[in-house]
Design a protein around this motif. Structure first.
Motif, short mmCIF file in Angstrom:
data_model
loop_
_atom_site.label_atom_id
_atom_site.label_comp_id
_atom_site.label_asym_id
_atom_site.label_seq_id
_atom_site.Cartn_x
_atom_site.Cartn_y
_atom_site.Cartn_z
N ASP A 83 0.87 -1.03 0.10
CA ASP A 83 0.14 0.00 -0.05
C ASP A 83 0.79 1.34 -0.04
O ASP A 83 1.20 1.94 1.09
CB ASP A 83 -1.08 0.05 1.22
CG ASP A 83 -2.05 1.04 1.26
OD1 ASP A 83 -2.13 1.94 0.15
OD2 ASP A 83 -2.68 1.43 2.23
N GLU A 84 1.55 1.69 -1.25
CA GLU A 84 2.46 2.86 -1.35
C GLU A 84 1.80 3.91 -1.94
O GLU A 84 2.51 4.85 -2.28
CB GLU A 84 3.61 2.13 -2.22
CG GLU A 84 4.39 0.92 -1.87
CD GLU A 84 5.03 1.20 -0.44
OE1 GLU A 84 5.20 2.33 0.02
OE2 GLU A 84 5.14 0.14 0.25
N GLY A 85 0.66 3.93 -2.19
CA GLY A 85 -0.04 5.08 -2.55
C GLY A 85 -0.20 5.35 -3.98
O GLY A 85 -0.47 6.42 -4.49
N THR A 89 3.39 1.15 -8.46
CA THR A 89 4.23 0.66 -7.40
C THR A 89 3.70 -0.44 -6.78
O THR A 89 4.25 -1.51 -6.66
CB THR A 89 4.53 1.96 -6.20
OG1 THR A 89 5.10 2.93 -7.05
CG2 THR A 89 5.69 1.33 -5.42
N ASP A 90 2.39 -0.45 -6.64
CA ASP A 90 1.77 -1.70 -5.56
C ASP A 90 1.62 -3.08 -6.46
O ASP A 90 2.00 -3.97 -5.92
CB ASP A 90 0.39 -1.07 -5.35
CG ASP A 90 0.30 -0.02 -3.87
OD1 ASP A 90 1.34 -0.13 -3.66
OD2 ASP A 90 -0.59 0.24 -3.68
N LEU A 91 1.33 -2.83 -8.01
CA LEU A 91 1.19 -3.76 -8.66
C LEU A 91 2.52 -4.43 -8.76
O LEU A 91 2.92 -5.85 -8.81
CB LEU A 91 0.64 -3.75 -10.03
CG LEU A 91 -0.98 -3.58 -10.05
CD1 LEU A 91 -1.49 -2.93 -11.41
CD2 LEU A 91 -1.55 -4.80 -9.53
N ARG A 92 3.77 -3.56 -9.06
CA ARG A 92 5.05 -4.20 -9.24
C ARG A 92 5.45 -4.89 -7.97
O ARG A 92 6.02 -5.91 -8.24
CB ARG A 92 6.02 -3.16 -9.57
CG ARG A 92 7.43 -3.47 -9.87
CD ARG A 92 8.09 -2.56 -10.23
NE ARG A 92 8.35 -1.42 -9.19
CZ ARG A 92 7.98 -0.10 -9.55
NH1 ARG A 92 7.19 0.30 -10.57
NH2 ARG A 92 8.07 0.82 -8.48
N GLU A 93 5.20 -4.39 -6.69
CA GLU A 93 5.45 -4.91 -5.59
C GLU A 93 4.76 -6.36 -5.23
O GLU A 93 5.56 -7.25 -4.78
CB GLU A 93 5.34 -4.05 -4.41
CG GLU A 93 6.01 -4.70 -2.82
CD GLU A 93 7.50 -4.83 -3.17
OE1 GLU A 93 7.78 -5.64 -2.27
OE2 GLU A 93 8.39 -4.24 -3.89
N PHE A 98 4.95 -12.15 -5.05
CA PHE A 98 4.43 -13.47 -5.70
C PHE A 98 5.39 -14.21 -5.96
O PHE A 98 5.40 -15.48 -5.66
CB PHE A 98 3.24 -13.13 -6.72
CG PHE A 98 2.62 -14.50 -7.29
CD1 PHE A 98 2.06 -15.17 -6.57
CD2 PHE A 98 3.10 -14.76 -8.63
CE1 PHE A 98 1.50 -16.58 -7.12
CE2 PHE A 98 2.70 -15.77 -9.09
CZ PHE A 98 1.57 -16.70 -8.30
N VAL A 99 6.36 -13.81 -7.02
CA VAL A 99 7.55 -14.42 -7.57
C VAL A 99 8.32 -15.00 -6.25
O VAL A 99 8.76 -15.95 -6.41
CB VAL A 99 8.24 -13.51 -8.53
CG1 VAL A 99 9.47 -14.09 -8.76
CG2 VAL A 99 7.47 -13.20 -9.89
N GLU A 182 12.75 -10.78 -10.81
CA GLU A 182 12.15 -9.39 -10.70
C GLU A 182 11.60 -8.77 -11.80
O GLU A 182 10.74 -8.20 -11.93
CB GLU A 182 12.92 -8.42 -9.71
CG GLU A 182 12.92 -8.96 -8.12
CD GLU A 182 13.57 -7.85 -7.51
OE1 GLU A 182 14.13 -6.79 -7.94
OE2 GLU A 182 13.59 -7.75 -6.26
N ALA A 183 12.44 -8.97 -12.96
CA ALA A 183 12.23 -8.50 -14.40
C ALA A 183 10.99 -9.23 -15.10
O ALA A 183 10.13 -8.37 -15.43
CB ALA A 183 13.30 -8.70 -15.26
N THR A 184 10.64 -10.42 -14.61
CA THR A 184 9.35 -11.10 -14.82
C THR A 184 8.30 -10.49 -14.28
O THR A 184 7.24 -10.10 -14.87
CB THR A 184 9.42 -12.59 -14.49
OG1 THR A 184 10.60 -13.22 -15.07
CG2 THR A 184 8.29 -13.50 -15.06
N ALA A 185 8.36 -10.18 -12.71
CA ALA A 185 7.54 -9.47 -11.97
C ALA A 185 7.14 -8.17 -12.74
O ALA A 185 5.97 -7.77 -12.80
CB ALA A 185 7.85 -9.41 -10.75
N ASP A 186 8.13 -7.35 -12.87
CA ASP A 186 7.86 -5.93 -13.41
C ASP A 186 7.24 -6.02 -14.62
O ASP A 186 6.29 -5.02 -14.82
CB ASP A 186 9.29 -5.26 -13.27
CG ASP A 186 10.04 -4.95 -12.12
OD1 ASP A 186 9.37 -5.29 -11.01
OD2 ASP A 186 11.02 -4.75 -12.16
#
Length: 203
Positions: A83-85, A89-93, A98-99, A182-186
């Motif tokens: 919950d970064e506002g 950012t939230d979806l990336r985190e 999840f990864v 993390e690249a996959t997640a991003d």
């Protein structure tokens, strides 16, 4: 105390009660991750946990009930919802977390069980459903906050958004065998956000 193997010919105690349960469930997940459900036996779980198989059978009637309990522990394991506002950012985190879970020993064990013949066991099939429903339920506030901030269309469907987020990660994990990092997640987060903002993930 129950003996735990500590090298050839040596044993050390694993404790009683909760400690034995934790050791057996951890060993069950490790066996699932290493060999899958078909190869899992109570004897191998007991050996890995450092306890007698009779200790396992006193607590679990068979391997199915043992696997159900081990999966339930993973369902309860929290993937904190960011919950970064800012929805990007939230979806990336969230995707990165999840990864991290999916590539952990526990996550790999869950995926191995969910994709094996274990799902023919009703209790395990139910555990799979509860796992994914729990993950979706936990992520709903992230989408609701983004809608309130005007970052996403008002009728964005949380389940479709989260499904779009994790789909490319599952594709690599389960189908293509490509690296998952993390690249996959991003990248997954960027695609999901673009689809949501374009109105493709409405209810």
């Amino acid at each position: 105390m129950e003996p735990e193997l500590d090298g050839p010919g040596r044993q050390r105690p694993v404790g009683r009660g909760p400690k034995v349960r934790a050791a057996v469930l951890a060993a069950t997940l490790a066996e699932l991750a290493d060999g899958g459900y078909a190869a899992l036996t109570v004897e191998n779980v007991a050996r890995r946990a450092g306890v007698h198989k009779t200790t396992v059978y006193r607590r679990w009637r068979d391997r199915e009930s043992l696997v159900v309990d081990a999966l339930a522990e993973q369902i309860a394991a929290d993937i904190p919802i960011p919950d970064e506002g800012d929805v990007e950012t939230d979806l990336r985190e969230l995707a990165r977390r999840f990864v991290g879970w999916a590539t952990s020993p526990g996550g790999r064990a869950v995926l191995a069980a969910m994709l094996s013949d274990a799902v023919r066991v009703p209790e395990i099939a139910d555990a799979r459903g509860r796992l994914f429903q729990d993950r979706l339920r936990r992520a709903e506030p992230l989408v609701a906050r983004a809608v309130e901030r005007g970052e996403l269309p008002a009728d964005t469907d949380p389940a479709r958004l989260i499904g779009t987020l994790v789909a490319p990660i599952y594709l690599r994990l389960l189908i293509t065998g490509e690296p998952v990092d993390e690249a996959t997640a991003d990248q997954a987060a960027r695609v999901a956000l673009a689809a949501a903002r374009a109105g493709a993930l409405r209810r």
